[in-house]
Design a protein around this motif. Structure first.
Motif, PDB file in Angstrom:
ATOM      1  N   LEU A  30     -10.313 -18.068  37.996  1.00  0.00           N
ATOM      2  CA  LEU A  30     -10.141 -18.746  36.719  1.00  0.00           C
ATOM      3  C   LEU A  30     -10.164 -20.263  36.891  1.00  0.00           C
ATOM      4  O   LEU A  30     -10.853 -20.975  36.152  1.00  0.00           O
ATOM      5  CB  LEU A  30      -8.836 -18.298  36.050  1.00  0.00           C
ATOM      6  N   GLN A  31      -9.413 -20.790  37.852  1.00  0.00           N
ATOM      7  CA  GLN A  31      -9.356 -22.239  38.042  1.00  0.00           C
ATOM      8  C   GLN A  31     -10.712 -22.788  38.452  1.00  0.00           C
ATOM      9  O   GLN A  31     -11.110 -23.874  38.030  1.00  0.00           O
ATOM     10  CB  GLN A  31      -8.284 -22.601  39.078  1.00  0.00           C
ATOM     11  N   ASP A  32     -11.437 -22.040  39.273  1.00  0.00           N
ATOM     12  CA  ASP A  32     -12.752 -22.488  39.722  1.00  0.00           C
ATOM     13  C   ASP A  32     -13.719 -22.556  38.542  1.00  0.00           C
ATOM     14  O   ASP A  32     -14.474 -23.533  38.392  1.00  0.00           O
ATOM     15  CB  ASP A  32     -13.291 -21.548  40.796  1.00  0.00           C
ATOM     16  N   VAL A  33     -13.722 -21.525  37.700  1.00  0.00           N
ATOM     17  CA  VAL A  33     -14.582 -21.527  36.522  1.00  0.00           C
ATOM     18  C   VAL A  33     -14.190 -22.652  35.571  1.00  0.00           C
ATOM     19  O   VAL A  33     -15.045 -23.357  35.018  1.00  0.00           O
ATOM     20  CB  VAL A  33     -14.526 -20.166  35.798  1.00  0.00           C
ATOM     21  N   ASN A  34     -12.894 -22.844  35.381  1.00  0.00           N
ATOM     22  CA  ASN A  34     -12.418 -23.899  34.490  1.00  0.00           C
ATOM     23  C   ASN A  34     -12.913 -25.268  34.952  1.00  0.00           C
ATOM     24  O   ASN A  34     -13.368 -26.090  34.146  1.00  0.00           O
ATOM     25  CB  ASN A  34     -10.893 -23.880  34.436  1.00  0.00           C
ATOM     26  N   THR A  35     -12.853 -25.519  36.260  1.00  0.00           N
ATOM     27  CA  THR A  35     -13.327 -26.796  36.798  1.00  0.00           C
ATOM     28  C   THR A  35     -14.825 -26.963  36.569  1.00  0.00           C
ATOM     29  O   THR A  35     -15.294 -28.041  36.190  1.00  0.00           O
ATOM     30  CB  THR A  35     -13.008 -26.894  38.296  1.00  0.00           C
ATOM     31  N   LYS A  36     -15.597 -25.884  36.779  1.00  0.00           N
ATOM     32  CA  LYS A  36     -17.050 -25.971  36.581  1.00  0.00           C
ATOM     33  C   LYS A  36     -17.414 -26.214  35.120  1.00  0.00           C
ATOM     34  O   LYS A  36     -18.401 -26.890  34.825  1.00  0.00           O
ATOM     35  CB  LYS A  36     -17.714 -24.690  37.079  1.00  0.00           C
ATOM     36  N   ILE A  37     -16.609 -25.664  34.197  1.00  0.00           N
ATOM     37  CA  ILE A  37     -16.876 -25.889  32.774  1.00  0.00           C
ATOM     38  C   ILE A  37     -16.872 -27.381  32.466  1.00  0.00           C
ATOM     39  O   ILE A  37     -17.786 -27.921  31.834  1.00  0.00           O
ATOM     40  CB  ILE A  37     -15.847 -25.154  31.896  1.00  0.00           C
ATOM     41  N   TRP A  38     -15.810 -28.069  32.917  1.00  0.00           N
ATOM     42  CA  TRP A  38     -15.645 -29.476  32.562  1.00  0.00           C
ATOM     43  C   TRP A  38     -16.484 -30.412  33.421  1.00  0.00           C
ATOM     44  O   TRP A  38     -16.897 -31.470  32.956  1.00  0.00           O
ATOM     45  CB  TRP A  38     -14.171 -29.864  32.661  1.00  0.00           C
ATOM     46  N   SER A  39     -16.726 -30.042  34.669  1.00  0.00           N
ATOM     47  CA  SER A  39     -17.418 -30.967  35.574  1.00  0.00           C
ATOM     48  C   SER A  39     -18.924 -30.722  35.678  1.00  0.00           C
ATOM     49  O   SER A  39     -19.675 -31.638  36.033  1.00  0.00           O
ATOM     50  CB  SER A  39     -16.801 -30.886  36.972  1.00  0.00           C
ATOM     51  N   GLU A  40     -19.401 -29.500  35.374  1.00  0.00           N
ATOM     52  CA  GLU A  40     -20.817 -29.197  35.529  1.00  0.00           C
ATOM     53  C   GLU A  40     -21.477 -28.782  34.212  1.00  0.00           C
ATOM     54  O   GLU A  40     -22.537 -29.296  33.845  1.00  0.00           O
ATOM     55  CB  GLU A  40     -21.012 -28.074  36.568  1.00  0.00           C
ATOM     56  N   TRP A  41     -20.846 -27.831  33.512  1.00  0.00           N
ATOM     57  CA  TRP A  41     -21.468 -27.304  32.297  1.00  0.00           C
ATOM     58  C   TRP A  41     -21.452 -28.321  31.159  1.00  0.00           C
ATOM     59  O   TRP A  41     -22.474 -28.566  30.518  1.00  0.00           O
ATOM     60  CB  TRP A  41     -20.742 -26.025  31.882  1.00  0.00           C
ATOM     61  N   LEU A  42     -20.296 -28.942  30.900  1.00  0.00           N
ATOM     62  CA  LEU A  42     -20.180 -29.847  29.764  1.00  0.00           C
ATOM     63  C   LEU A  42     -21.110 -31.062  29.872  1.00  0.00           C
ATOM     64  O   LEU A  42     -21.789 -31.397  28.890  1.00  0.00           O
ATOM     65  CB  LEU A  42     -18.733 -30.302  29.586  1.00  0.00           C
ATOM     66  N   PRO A  43     -21.202 -31.749  31.027  1.00  0.00           N
ATOM     67  CA  PRO A  43     -22.112 -32.906  31.087  1.00  0.00           C
ATOM     68  C   PRO A  43     -23.567 -32.549  30.807  1.00  0.00           C
ATOM     69  O   PRO A  43     -24.345 -33.401  30.375  1.00  0.00           O
ATOM     70  CB  PRO A  43     -21.936 -33.413  32.524  1.00  0.00           C
ATOM     71  N   ALA A  44     -23.948 -31.292  31.049  1.00  0.00           N
ATOM     72  CA  ALA A  44     -25.343 -30.884  30.840  1.00  0.00           C
ATOM     73  C   ALA A  44     -25.561 -30.209  29.483  1.00  0.00           C
ATOM     74  O   ALA A  44     -26.683 -29.818  29.167  1.00  0.00           O
ATOM     75  CB  ALA A  44     -25.768 -29.930  31.964  1.00  0.00           C
ATOM     76  N   LEU A  45     -24.505 -30.085  28.678  1.00  0.00           N
ATOM     77  CA  LEU A  45     -24.609 -29.378  27.400  1.00  0.00           C
ATOM     78  C   LEU A  45     -25.505 -30.137  26.418  1.00  0.00           C
ATOM     79  O   LEU A  45     -25.353 -31.346  26.246  1.00  0.00           O
ATOM     80  CB  LEU A  45     -23.209 -29.202  26.797  1.00  0.00           C
ATOM     81  N   GLN A  46     -26.397 -29.433  25.761  1.00  0.00           N
ATOM     82  CA  GLN A  46     -27.284 -30.022  24.766  1.00  0.00           C
ATOM     83  C   GLN A  46     -27.229 -29.201  23.484  1.00  0.00           C
ATOM     84  O   GLN A  46     -27.148 -27.979  23.517  1.00  0.00           O
ATOM     85  CB  GLN A  46     -28.725 -30.086  25.283  1.00  0.00           C
ATOM     86  N   GLY A  47     -27.286 -29.891  22.343  1.00  0.00           N
ATOM     87  CA  GLY A  47     -27.315 -29.220  21.052  1.00  0.00           C
ATOM     88  C   GLY A  47     -25.954 -28.922  20.459  1.00  0.00           C
ATOM     89  O   GLY A  47     -25.842 -28.583  19.283  1.00  0.00           O
ATOM     90  N   TYR A  48     -24.907 -29.046  21.248  1.00  0.00           N
ATOM     91  CA  TYR A  48     -23.531 -28.816  20.794  1.00  0.00           C
ATOM     92  C   TYR A  48     -22.623 -29.916  21.355  1.00  0.00           C
ATOM     93  O   TYR A  48     -22.957 -30.567  22.347  1.00  0.00           O
ATOM     94  CB  TYR A  48     -22.995 -27.463  21.285  1.00  0.00           C
ATOM     95  N   LYS A  49     -21.475 -30.084  20.717  1.00  0.00           N
ATOM     96  CA  LYS A  49     -20.443 -30.950  21.268  1.00  0.00           C
ATOM     97  C   LYS A  49     -19.077 -30.321  21.021  1.00  0.00           C
ATOM     98  O   LYS A  49     -18.947 -29.385  20.208  1.00  0.00           O
ATOM     99  CB  LYS A  49     -20.515 -32.350  20.687  1.00  0.00           C
TER     100      LYS A  49
END
Length: 276
Positions: free
Chosen positions: A226-245
């Protein structure tokens, strides 16, 4: 992505320019065009420390440099970096450096240094992060809540869960959701909750809360990662997110019984979004 990172770096530069002033998390977060809730989440994932820990470490680093020059009184340095008394400054200084402010003046004193942060995201190989975006109507939760501070929440929220689970199978709320809500500076409410239906009674000691309808990014994980996924959400997925905020100042953990053939609980992290 680059613009998002530049905004976050601007917030860190703002902290650096104002280390001798009182720093407000709402003002800092605004520099990155984020709510305080999400800013503190993302800061921890990107930087490995909380905002408060970073500010204290930078202040202690600069305070030691000034004391080592021997031309400033301890009380003057303490006041400059936001401490009301020499005693509180000495305790904080000793916790960070391992020596007292007076010892820091001695020739050859060993001091710690925490350098200013510079955010840079580089692609060093793809990592897989499964998710899906779904649209949900408003829904209501029922549960118990407790206030937490973002500085200590990673340590204290598990204790809240342990305390609740210790009540056994007779507890009124089973704990389908863990919900972070209502950020107030560094403080927020964390709920242990279930889905609520209007024909049901509200258990004693519990409250209800409507979660607004929105799009949700849903990330499957297990308790073990869970903690590993949570970190990836904020550090990897969110900076690359397009079309949503990001939308709102809340996110949800969902805890479901183990799937057939598994002994490990299924967990989801839900992050609310709106179309950009």
């Amino acid at each position: 992505m680059q613009g998002w990172i530049e905004g976050f770096q601007e917030s860190i530069d703002f902290i650096e320019r104002n280390l001798t002033d009182e720093l407000d998390i709402e003002v800092i977060a605004a520099k990155a065009a984020l709510s305080p809730f999400y800013y503190q989440r993302i800061f921890g994932a990107l930087c490995g420390v909380t905002v408060g820990e970073y500010i204290r470490a930078r202040r202690m680093t600069l305070a030691a440099q000034e004391l080592s020059r021997k031309d400033m009184k301890v009380i003057d340095v303490a006041v400059k970096y936001g401490y009301d008394s020499p005693d509180s400054f000495t305790k904080a200084f000793q916790k960070f450096h391992g020596i007292t402010p007076s010892q820091a003046r001695e020739s050859g004193a060993s001091l710690r240094s925490f350098a200013p942060l510079h955010i840079k995201i580089t692609m060093e190989g793809g990592t897989m992060l499964d998710y899906r975006i779904v649209e949900k109507a408003p829904f209501t939760i029922v549960g118990v809540k407790r206030p937490f501070n973002s500085e200590t929440s990673y340590q204290e929220i598990p204790k809240f869960w342990d305390e609740w689970l210790a009540q056994g199978e007779d507890r009124s709320i089973k704990g389908t959701f863990g919900v972070c809500l209502d950020m107030r500076g560094k403080d927020f409410d964390y709920w242990i909750a279930d889905l609520y239906f209007p024909w049901e009674d509200i258990p004693e000691g519990c409250e209800t809360r409507v979660i607004p309808g929105s799009y949700w990014a849903q990330f499957p994980c297990k308790m073990s990662n869970l903690q590993d996924v949570n970190t990836k959400i904020w550090s990897e997925w969110l900076p690359a997110l397009q079309g949503y905020k990001l939308m709102g100042e809340y996110d949800i953990e969902v805890y479901l019984p183990p799937e057939e053939g598994s002994e490990e609980m299924s967990v989801y992290i839900w992050v609310p979004l709106k179309k950009d």
